[in-house]
Design an enzyme around this catalytic site. Structure first.
Site, PDB file in Angstrom:
ATOM      1  N   CYS A 150       0.800  -1.216   0.000  1.00  0.00           N
ATOM      2  CA  CYS A 150       0.000   0.000   0.000  1.00  0.00           C
ATOM      3  C   CYS A 150       0.835   1.270   0.000  1.00  0.00           C
ATOM      4  O   CYS A 150       0.308   2.351  -0.235  1.00  0.00           O
ATOM      5  CB  CYS A 150      -0.928   0.019   1.215  1.00  0.00           C
ATOM      6  N   GLU A 197      -6.880  -6.121  -0.781  1.00  0.00           N
ATOM      7  CA  GLU A 197      -6.952  -5.164   0.335  1.00  0.00           C
ATOM      8  C   GLU A 197      -5.892  -4.098   0.160  1.00  0.00           C
ATOM      9  O   GLU A 197      -4.779  -4.378  -0.284  1.00  0.00           O
ATOM     10  CB  GLU A 197      -6.750  -5.916   1.662  1.00  0.00           C
ATOM     11  N   ARG A 240      -9.241   1.847  11.802  1.00  0.00           N
ATOM     12  CA  ARG A 240      -8.305   1.402  10.745  1.00  0.00           C
ATOM     13  C   ARG A 240      -9.112   1.220   9.474  1.00  0.00           C
ATOM     14  O   ARG A 240      -9.715   0.170   9.245  1.00  0.00           O
ATOM     15  CB  ARG A 240      -7.618   0.102  11.159  1.00  0.00           C
ATOM     16  N   ARG A 242      -9.655   0.570   5.665  1.00  0.00           N
ATOM     17  CA  ARG A 242      -9.000  -0.086   4.541  1.00  0.00           C
ATOM     18  C   ARG A 242     -10.033  -0.389   3.464  1.00  0.00           C
ATOM     19  O   ARG A 242     -11.195  -0.700   3.759  1.00  0.00           O
ATOM     20  CB  ARG A 242      -8.334  -1.400   4.982  1.00  0.00           C
TER      21      ARG A 242
END
Length: 415
Positions: A150, A197, A240, A242
């Site tokens: 990422c 992801e 968090r 995502r």
């Protein structure tokens, strides 16, 4: 003798795991020849009479098949999957739990490989650089899983690369192009579904053009995709966010909408749920061997409490930026809090999540075991690396509970 890359090191327990797996395919004599030792030495290792050198881990992996070698297990599983950019196996844990069977693993970081090997004993090797593996050599599978890197798309990653004058997104010549390795594998193997992801910022990077390329690439491969940004705070006491991208092959005519899933309310779980218990009820975990918690005195080890110098520095740093109108500062939390995002830099000063210990004592970092719990890993999950490496690994991982929720929803279309 095959000499491994010197950075490919694991401890003796991991070597013995790989030795046991290798013995399914080779005799003691054959393994001894490959390793350049005599068969008696191999027998001694297996009998635990002495410990094998840690560097043999990599050489032993090369004896194992590239992909899964247990056709019966794969045949009896509800579905099969491959685990790309596997990290420490957070996504795998979720898909194992709903009846899936992993037939291939790829993770380039050797320390993450070590943690993965301790927690998911395989009879296939943990493959390194996915760019060096031909798609046709990867086993057939029903689902492709990939938490692809990422940094090229994250806010922090883009800012850092801009400051250094380096490219980001798909112009990043290393991590950014790894998405296309996912595409070439999907194109070759045509799995029934995939789950990808990444960071929330993926959708807005380069004014949305990066995500347009991703979406178009996957659709051109013949998949109908759904995506949604999900906050881990629905499941764990940590914010968090995502993005999850799920796709099913068009010919299967499966209607799957991530936005149609009802998530639990945010914030129901509090930090106290995952903190070490100081009332005498903290479980003793033999695999931790009191590395993080003092059971005699019923408290986390003192090494996790910030020193006076570090605590003073963080307070002064926060005060300076507050005067400038900036939001930079530490995150002081209590048992009733939902924390900020645990990052891979947590090992440096722990500033984003500092646990209050009252007015008369400096706050402390979370212990690696608490970080594991914060990310949704069970207490049976082993942490065979140093604190610094553990903090990095959990900071780079996924929230297992989120993945389990999605895995459960996807599994109804895979079994």
């Amino acid at each position: 003798m095959f000499m491994p890359d010197p950075i490919q090191t694991h401890d003796s327990d991991a070597v013995l795991q790989y030795l046991a797996a290798a013995r399914q395919f080779k005799t003691q004599e054959e393994i001894a020849t490959i390793l350049g030792v005599n068969a008696r030495q191999v027998r001694r290792w297996e009998a635990r009479e002495n410990e094998p050198p840690p560097y043999l881990s990599y050489a032993l992996q090369q004896i194992l098949p590239l992909g899964d070698s247990d056709p019966d297990a794969a045949k009896n599983a509800a579905f099969t999957f491959i685990d790309l950019f596997a990290g420490i196996g957070g996504i795998r844990q979720a898909f194992d739990s709903v009846g899936g069977h992993c037939v291939f693993t790829s993770e380039w970081d050797t320390y993450a490989q070590k943690t993965y090997a301790h927690n998911y004993p395989n009879n296939h090797q943990i493959n390194g650089d996915i760019t060096q593996i031909a798609a046709e050599n990867i086993p057939d599978h029903d689902v492709l899983l990939g938490g692809f890197p990422c940094q090229p798309f994250s806010i922090a990653g883009v800012s850092k690369k801009n400051a250094l004058g380096r490219a980001h997104g798909f112009n990043d010549e290393t991590q950014g192009t790894l998405f296309f390795d996912i595409c070439r594998i999907i194109d070759e193997k045509k799995p029934r579904a995939f789950l990808l992801e990444n960071v929330k910022n993926l959708t807005s990077h380069d004014k949305g053009r990066t995500f347009d390329v991703i979406k178009r690439s996957l659709e051109e491969l013949g998949y109908t995709m759904s995506y949604r940004v999900i906050d881990g705070a629905h499941f764990v006491p940590q914010h968090r966010e995502r993005i999850l991208i799920v796709g099913f092959r068009n010919d299967l005519n499966i209607q799957f909408d991530l936005h149609g899933l009802d998530l639990p309310p945010k914030g129901e779980r509090k930090l106290g749920d995952i903190l070490h218990k100081t009332d005498g009820t903290e479980p003793f975990l033999p695999w931790d061997d009191s590395a993080y918690f003092d059971h005699k005195n019923k408290k986390p080890l003192d090494k996790y409490t910030l020193t006076d110098n570090l605590w003073t520095y963080l307070q002064n740093y926060a005060a300076k930026h507050k005067e400038k109108g900036n939001g930079f500062g530490f995150g002081l939390v209590t048992k009733d809090s939902v924390t900020r995002t645990l990052s891979a830099r947590y090992y440096k000063d722990g500033s984003e999540i500092l646990v209050s210990q009252g007015k008369n004592k400096n706050p402390r970092r979370l212990t690696p075991r608490e970080c594991a719990r914060l990310m949704g890993f069970p207490d049976t999950f082993k942490i065979p690396v140093s604190d610094t490496r553990a903090y990095k690994q959990f900071g780079n991982s996924v929230v297992v509970d989120v993945m389990s929720y999605i895995a459960n929803a996807m599994s109804t279309h895979l079994t």
